[in-house]
Scaffold this motif. Sequence first.
Motif, PDB file in Angstrom:
ATOM      1  N   LYS A 170      29.668 -62.896 -46.993  1.00 22.99           N
ATOM      2  CA  LYS A 170      28.336 -62.352 -47.210  1.00 22.99           C
ATOM      3  C   LYS A 170      28.419 -61.145 -48.131  1.00 22.99           C
ATOM      4  N   LYS A 171      27.361 -60.888 -48.867  1.00 19.55           N
ATOM      5  CA  LYS A 171      27.309 -59.667 -49.649  1.00 19.55           C
ATOM      6  C   LYS A 171      27.402 -58.475 -48.695  1.00 19.55           C
ATOM      7  N   GLU A 202      24.402 -56.811 -47.140  1.00 20.61           N
ATOM      8  CA  GLU A 202      23.531 -57.628 -46.287  1.00 20.61           C
ATOM      9  C   GLU A 202      24.063 -57.695 -44.857  1.00 20.61           C
ATOM     10  N   VAL A 203      25.099 -56.924 -44.593  1.00 17.63           N
ATOM     11  CA  VAL A 203      25.716 -56.913 -43.265  1.00 17.63           C
ATOM     12  C   VAL A 203      25.404 -55.588 -42.586  1.00 17.63           C
ATOM     13  N   SER A 220      33.059 -59.897 -39.678  1.00 17.13           N
ATOM     14  CA  SER A 220      32.287 -60.096 -40.907  1.00 17.13           C
ATOM     15  C   SER A 220      33.227 -60.221 -42.091  1.00 17.13           C
ATOM     16  N   VAL A 248      33.211 -60.061 -46.039  1.00 15.98           N
ATOM     17  CA  VAL A 248      32.271 -59.515 -47.016  1.00 15.98           C
ATOM     18  C   VAL A 248      32.823 -59.614 -48.431  1.00 15.98           C
TER      19      VAL A 248
END
Length: 245
Positions: A185-186, A189-190, A217, A219
């Motif tokens: 994920k970008k 955006e976390v 996560s 990233v």
Amino acid sequence: MITSVKNEKIKGLRKLQKRREREASQKFLVEGFHLVEEARESDWVIEELIIQEGTDIPEWCYRYKLFEVSSNVFQHFSQMKTPQGIAAVVRMNEIKEVKGNYMLLIDSIQDPGNLGTMIRTAEAAGYDGIILGNDTVDMFNDKVIRATQGSIFHIPVIKENLEEKVADLKKKGFQIWATALKNAKKYNEVNVGDKVALIVGNEGAGVKDPLLQLADSIVTIPIYGKAESLNVSIAAGILMYYTKS
């Protein structure tokens, strides 16, 4: 005044250029006024100073055991292109653990400049500690030390098995972030937790799969130009400042 490169003291300084000798003696060498001053202002112990003949030194230098050497001798053990005429033998600090809510975990970084830059940036960003994986370049390599610009003396750095350490951090409530290009994920955006452990990986291979599997996560940092990727130390800096903001 030491004038011979065959002097036992000088041979000992040359030996400190090797990781094996540094680990055996638990000592390392720093060069230049800035790094020596940073060591002095920390809780690390300076065992002795080596001064090239004719070098102007501050008054505080005389509080330490001091050896004066000729210019050819200083050049013999110096690893700087333009030596400043001052070096210090520093005793390694025994740091058994790092404490705090923000940790940088470094997996298999090989370039000394990258490691040094990340140590410097972690300290600047307000991270609490750094954990080096077993395959990472030696933090007491002279190029690493120079790249830290003295931050090595001001932020705790330890060496651990990263898989075991990540499992331990998860039990303590840390959110584990790992960097990767795929299935990620970008980073912006976390949601950022109260406790973050950020894992960055090898310049070519990235973070090892077992560590990625442990992450909460995965990233990535979007690239808008034509560059294929970011330098790992730059990426680490962006993510450290983001998670601390």
